[in-house]
Design a protein around this motif. Structure first.
Motif, short mmCIF file in Angstrom:
data_model
loop_
_atom_site.label_atom_id
_atom_site.label_comp_id
_atom_site.label_asym_id
_atom_site.label_seq_id
_atom_site.Cartn_x
_atom_site.Cartn_y
_atom_site.Cartn_z
N TYR A 100 -17.25 6.36 1.33
CA TYR A 100 -17.73 5.82 2.61
C TYR A 100 -16.79 4.77 3.19
CZ TYR A 100 -22.27 8.05 3.41
OH TYR A 100 -23.25 8.95 3.73
N LYS A 101 -16.21 3.94 2.33
CA LYS A 101 -15.40 2.85 2.89
C LYS A 101 -14.16 3.36 3.62
CE LYS A 101 -12.13 1.31 -0.69
NZ LYS A 101 -12.25 2.36 -1.72
N THR A 102 -13.80 4.63 3.42
CA THR A 102 -12.63 5.18 4.12
C THR A 102 -12.96 5.46 5.59
OG1 THR A 102 -12.02 6.21 2.03
CG2 THR A 102 -10.85 6.96 3.98
N GLY A 235 -5.72 3.87 -8.09
CA GLY A 235 -4.96 3.25 -7.02
C GLY A 235 -5.10 4.06 -5.76
N THR A 236 -4.25 3.78 -4.78
CA THR A 236 -4.35 4.50 -3.52
C THR A 236 -2.96 4.86 -3.02
OG1 THR A 236 -5.50 4.54 -1.39
CG2 THR A 236 -4.42 2.47 -1.99
N PHE A 237 -2.90 5.93 -2.25
CA PHE A 237 -1.62 6.47 -1.76
C PHE A 237 -0.66 6.72 -2.93
CE2 PHE A 237 1.81 7.37 1.12
CZ PHE A 237 1.17 7.72 2.30
N ALA A 422 -8.34 7.28 8.47
CA ALA A 422 -8.74 6.57 7.25
C ALA A 422 -8.64 5.06 7.43
CB ALA A 422 -7.85 7.00 6.08
N TYR A 423 -9.69 4.38 7.08
CA TYR A 423 -9.76 2.92 6.96
C TYR A 423 -9.70 2.14 8.27
CZ TYR A 423 -9.52 3.84 2.04
OH TYR A 423 -9.81 4.31 0.79
N ASN A 424 -9.67 2.79 9.42
CA ASN A 424 -9.67 2.01 10.66
C ASN A 424 -11.08 1.68 11.14
OD1 ASN A 424 -6.83 1.55 11.34
ND2 ASN A 424 -6.72 3.78 11.29
C1 LIG Z 1 -11.48 3.42 -1.97
C2 LIG Z 1 -11.99 4.24 -3.06
C3 LIG Z 1 -11.84 5.64 -3.03
C4 LIG Z 1 -11.05 6.38 -1.96
O1 LIG Z 1 -9.68 6.07 -2.11
P1 LIG Z 1 -8.52 6.84 -1.29
O2 LIG Z 1 -7.28 6.19 -1.77
O3 LIG Z 1 -8.76 6.61 0.16
O4 LIG Z 1 -8.60 8.28 -1.65
C5 LIG Z 1 -12.42 6.36 -4.05
N1 LIG Z 1 -13.10 5.74 -5.05
C6 LIG Z 1 -13.26 4.41 -5.13
C7 LIG Z 1 -14.01 3.80 -6.22
C8 LIG Z 1 -12.70 3.61 -4.13
O5 LIG Z 1 -12.84 2.28 -4.21
#
Ligand SMILES: *Cc1c(COP(=O)(O)O)cnc(C)c1O
Length: 485
Positions: A100-102, A235-237, A422-424
């Motif tokens: 959801y936070k995305t 992590g991300t990206f 994403a994320y905006n």
């Molecule tokens: C933010 C988050 C995601 C999504 O991450 P992306 O890098 O946008 O794919 C998935 N799981 C958790 C627990 C997160 O905090």
């Protein structure tokens, strides 16, 4: 999407027929870099686009104003289906959780729920938002380092999948479960070093130090808690699929160990999100098409290892664990653009060209770390020149692109920023401007506003003005005290 070549030097507008003298233009020296087309070749990006999913951008702006966010339902569904196919074709038992936070615009979430995703939430607000959209508790994965007692109780009652972040949460859960005399299935979040990613050791329990095993012991020896899942989000990206191979291997190793030692059975491995989207991180000079793996490459790296590591376990009669993914940015980033309008041109003291557009970092928070594609909506004649794009905020950091090659623009020309899905919408700020309309183009090309532009009432709705501060002037409006007359 329509492509066209920008004119070359030969047919620039200031070249006139009949050998007439050309008007003088300021000579410029420009460093060649990737971006829009320059005379030495075509770059990766379309030179201009005039429609989104075959809907003319001019029509969208006439109807909904500028700036304008535009989401493609078709692209969103296509992404969801492709990601699903990549995994279900390689592993028998896969479930998706939408992060959801995305992007928690309701229409976006519900498209993804319709495509089969659970809700992955990280706060009380997100939990309540998912429930308000109609997602039942047992379709919610509850993550995050701070889950308030009230919402934890609700999550237990409603059968949400709770993933524990730290010991205090474990104790709290145990207390609630004991009070309710209810057996609560839980998962723990793990952190560890993959060798490819910065270990996000602030989330979850550390594997290498033994902390995670201690937590597992604690849970499995509790009368009211059941350890059924393992989670990690590394992590991300993440542009290296091998990071996921190591992640999954570590999680499977931990699963075997914990099952052997405590006698519990792990039903699911949740590997979080982190797949990169086709966006350009600042400071990385290769285009994303060259560094971002395909979803199939990620899927191969992950599923191969889960299959290998659970093979023996299956032979011993255990069901293969469900593989849960919480793909965020790779799901939505390229399904949305932000259409803006140029409001002014400037020449900076150092000679650099500047354009001011009507949307800034208040709307496009990701401009802080991405170099978004910026595409005009008509072929722009003229020579591309290094340009900085500013937003409309009265704030020095309001820079949409520090450096991009762009031909001259007229005031009123449009620039399309993407990918912005994403994320905006979750990180944007209400700062000196109203947030604009967000529209969705449906698969039949019909349109819906999925978030209405704000106005004064919306922005001030939560304010309260005490009785003695109701009036700005107590003794009537004062005379003009600035003017000299
Ligand atoms: C933010 C988050 C995601 C999504 O991450 P992306 O890098 O946008 O794919 C998935 N799981 C958790 C627990 C997160 O905090």
């Amino acid at each position: 999407m329509q492509n066209s070549d920008l004119p070359t030097d030969k047919n620039q507008t200031n070249a006139t027929a009949g050998g007439e003298k050309k008007p003088w233009t300021k000579p410029t020296i420009t460093v060649l870099r990737s971006g829009l087309l320059n005379k030495f070749g075509k770059s990766r990006q379309a030179a201009w686009i005039d429609n989104i999913d075959d809907v003319p951008i001019d029509d969208l702006l006439n109807q909904y104003g500028s700036p304008l966010f535009v989401v493609s339902e078709k692209k969103l569904r296509r992404n969801a289906q492709r990601i699903k196919r990549a995994f279900t074709g390689r592993y028998p038992n896969v479930v998706f959780g939408w992060s959801y936070k995305t992007n928690y615009l309701g229409a976006v979430c519900n498209v993804l729920h319709q495509e089969g995703a659970l809700a992955e939430v990280v706060s009380e607000f997100e939990y309540e938002k998912a429930r308000a959209l109609g997602v039942p508790g047992h379709c919610i994965i509850f993550n995050g380092p701070y889950k308030k007692r009230g919402i934890l109780e609700t999550a237990i009652e409603e059968g949400a999948h709770i993933q524990i972040d730290h010991l205090d949460e474990l104790y709290e859960l145990e207390k609630i479960a004991t009070e309710k005399q209810k057996k609560v299935p839980v998962a723990i979040r793990l952190n560890f070093d993959t060798g490819y990613t910065e270990p996000w050791s602030r989330f979850g329990f550390n594997v290498e130090s033994g902390q995670a095993m201690d937590a597992a012991w604690r849970i499995t020896s509790s009368q009211y808690l059941d350890l059924v899942g393992l989670h990690s989000h590394i992590g991300t990206f993440i542009t290296e699929p091998k990071a996921y191979s190591i992640q999954v291997r570590t999680m499977c190793g931990f699963m075997s160990e914990v099952e052997k030692r405590t006698g519990c059975t792990i039903d699911y491995l949740d590997i979080g999100g982190g797949f990169a989207s086709l966006n350009s991180l600042q400071g990385i000079y290769l285009p994303p098409e060259q560094i971002v793996p395909s979803i199939e490459q990620y899927a191969e790296a992950i599923c191969e290892v889960v299959l290998e590591c659970t093979h023996e376990r299956e032979a011993r009669g255990h069901k293969r664990p469900t593989l849960i993914l919480e793909t965020g940015r790779a799901m939505v980033d390229d399904t949305e653009v932000l259409v803006t309008t140029a409001v002014a041109n400037k020449r900076l003291p150092d000679g650099k060209r500047a354009v001011i557009v009507d949307a800034g970092v208040n709307l496009l928070f990701t401009a802080f770390w991405y170099n978004h594609n910026v595409t005009p909506t008509r072929p722009l004649p003229g020579k591309p020149e290094e340009t900085v794009i500013y937003g409309p905020l009265c704030m020095n950091i309001d820079v949409m692109r520090y450096s991009i090659m762009l031909p001259p623009l007229n005031v009123g020309d449009h620039l399309v920023f993407g990918p912005v899905g994403a994320y905006n919408h979750t990180q944007w700020l209400q700062f000196i401007e109203y947030r604009p309309n967000v529209v969705m183009i449906h698969e039949d090309k019909s349109l819906s506003v999925i978030r209405t532009a704000e106005n004064l009432d919306v922005v001030t709705a939560q304010e309260k003005i005490p009785e003695h501060l109701q009036q700005p002037y107590l003794h009537g409006v004062p005379a003009d005290i600035i003017g000299t007359k």
